[in-house]
Design an enzyme around this catalytic site. Structure first.
Site, PDB file in Angstrom:
ATOM      1  N   LYS A 146       0.838  -1.197   0.000  1.00 34.07           N
ATOM      2  CA  LYS A 146       0.000   0.000   0.000  1.00 34.07           C
ATOM      3  C   LYS A 146       0.876   1.251   0.000  1.00 34.07           C
ATOM      4  CE  LYS A 146      -3.662  -2.402   2.385  1.00 34.07           C
ATOM      5  NZ  LYS A 146      -4.019  -2.976   3.667  1.00 34.07           N
ATOM      6  N   GLN A 171      -5.115  -2.150   9.713  1.00 33.21           N
ATOM      7  CA  GLN A 171      -4.947  -3.470   9.106  1.00 33.21           C
ATOM      8  C   GLN A 171      -5.491  -4.574  10.014  1.00 33.21           C
ATOM      9  OE1 GLN A 171      -3.702  -4.010   5.941  1.00 33.21           O
ATOM     10  NE2 GLN A 171      -4.144  -6.176   6.205  1.00 33.21           N
ATOM     11  N   ASP A 178     -12.025   1.634   4.164  1.00 31.64           N
ATOM     12  CA  ASP A 178     -12.224   0.180   4.145  1.00 31.64           C
ATOM     13  C   ASP A 178     -13.707  -0.176   4.027  1.00 31.64           C
ATOM     14  OD1 ASP A 178     -10.092  -1.589   4.203  1.00 31.64           O
ATOM     15  OD2 ASP A 178      -9.650  -1.211   6.316  1.00 31.64           O
TER      16      ASP A 178
HETATM   17  N1  GUN Z   1      -6.935  -7.520   6.044  1.00 34.19           N
HETATM   18  C1  GUN Z   1      -7.183  -8.220   4.907  1.00 34.19           C
HETATM   19  N2  GUN Z   1      -7.852  -7.465   4.024  1.00 34.19           N
HETATM   20  C2  GUN Z   1      -8.040  -6.258   4.608  1.00 34.19           C
HETATM   21  C3  GUN Z   1      -8.660  -5.053   4.185  1.00 34.19           C
HETATM   22  O1  GUN Z   1      -9.199  -4.931   3.089  1.00 34.19           O
HETATM   23  N3  GUN Z   1      -8.621  -4.029   5.074  1.00 34.19           N
HETATM   24  C4  GUN Z   1      -8.063  -4.150   6.300  1.00 34.19           C
HETATM   25  N4  GUN Z   1      -8.096  -3.101   7.104  1.00 34.19           N
HETATM   26  N5  GUN Z   1      -7.478  -5.243   6.720  1.00 34.19           N
HETATM   27  C5  GUN Z   1      -7.469  -6.295   5.873  1.00 34.19           C
END
Ligand code: GUN
Length: 292
Positions: A51, A95, A118
């Site tokens: 990211k 995350q 998200d």
């Molecule tokens: N862990 C796995 N996929 C995601 C996601 O799309 N967002 C977040 N915050 N954590 C994740």
């Protein structure tokens, strides 16, 4: 069989994002994304690194906060609170998964819904269910839907079977594809680990979406001739011949089903790259929707 090239579609989406970020930045409003990582889960680290790299390539302002696995819940809430108040930050991503001592739902609820890129906050979940376009939709299902659109795969009236009922993928995917309008209007079935006679259920799918998180969980018994398969799984399996000692495989046994599919996403290079692209797109949306 057509291979659905998520990497190529993601590159196009990211290029659109780059141009939009350039315009917003020139207008004095550079989009900013904060990513919070608690602990050192290797897969989460890899996602967060990715990211960060993408933000840098696009010129998006990014802030990475790495906290130890022992961080108390209160401290994490304070971090989120300060990001909610930071005018340079338009999107906040904490995350998942979080360490066991942290109440993940409480953290998600503490994020300003207007910065919840998200789409996990109850307010955004409700907006998705209510078909309110102003909310944020979780990035992975959004990426899957975009892939279907880019490849001209009709969802209207299609029988879609989603295997997996998670809050991150399965449930929002179902809501998106059953919503009224283009890239929606599907007849959606959500199957999961307790589903009776899964193979028969999956066999009814024009579009089969696998999001269970188990390597090669679905095989030739589950895919009918001419089906479209979207494989959301990213599973590490040991492989002594691989450089890192593991390789990534999907929830679908690609080699066993590819020949009979109309179209299928590979792992890696299918859904994965789309998730990050949609995160960037959601962050731009968050930036546009605020006056800060
Ligand atoms: N862990 C796995 N996929 C995601 C996601 O799309 N967002 C977040 N915050 N954590 C994740």
């Amino acid at each position: 069989m057509e291979l659905i090239d998520g990497k190529a579609v993601a590159a196009r989406v990211l290029e659109e994002c780059r141009v939009q970020i350039e315009e917003l930045t020139a207008a004095g409003k550079r989009p900013g994304l904060a990513v919070v990582l608690v602990g050192d889960d290797p897969a989460s680290r890899a996602y967060v690194r990715n990211k960060e790299r993408t933000c840098a390539q696009l010129g998006l302002h990014s802030l990475k906060l790495e906290l130890p696995a022992t961080t108390p819940q209160k401290e994490l809430l304070d971090v989120v609170r300060s990001l909610n108040e930071d005018p340079a930050i338009h999107g906040i991503l904490v995350q998942s998964p979080l360490p066991d001592h942290i109440d993940e739902a409480a953290i998600v609820r503490s994020i300003d819904p207007a910065k919840d890129v998200d789409g996990f906050h109850p307010e955004n979940v409700a907006k998705l269910a209510l078909e309110d376009p102003g909310g944020f939709v979780p990035c992975t299902p959004l990426g899957c839907q975009r892939l279907l659109g880019e490849y001209g795969i009709e969802t209207k009236g299609a029988n879609v079977v989603i295997v997996g009922r998670s809050m991150i993928v399965g449930k929002p995917m179902a809501l998106l594809l059953m919503a009224k309008g283009p890239l929606g209007d599907a007849t959606v079935t959500v199957a999961h680990s307790r589903t009776k006679d899964l193979a028969t259920v999956c066999h009814g799918a024009d579009i089969l979406i696998a999001a269970v998180g188990r390597p090669h969980f679905l095989g030739s018994d589950h895919v009918r001739e001419g089906a479209v398969v979207i494989d959301v799984g990213v599973n590490r399996v040991d492989d002594a011949t691989a450089k890192r000692g593991y390789r990534l495989v999907g929830d679908v046994d690609f080699d066993a089903v590819a020949d009979r599919c109309r179209a299928i996403t590979p792992v890696p290079g299918g859904v994965g790259p789309m998730t990050i692209a949609m995160l960037m797109s959601n962050t731009i949306k968050a930036c546009r929707q605020t006056d800060r």
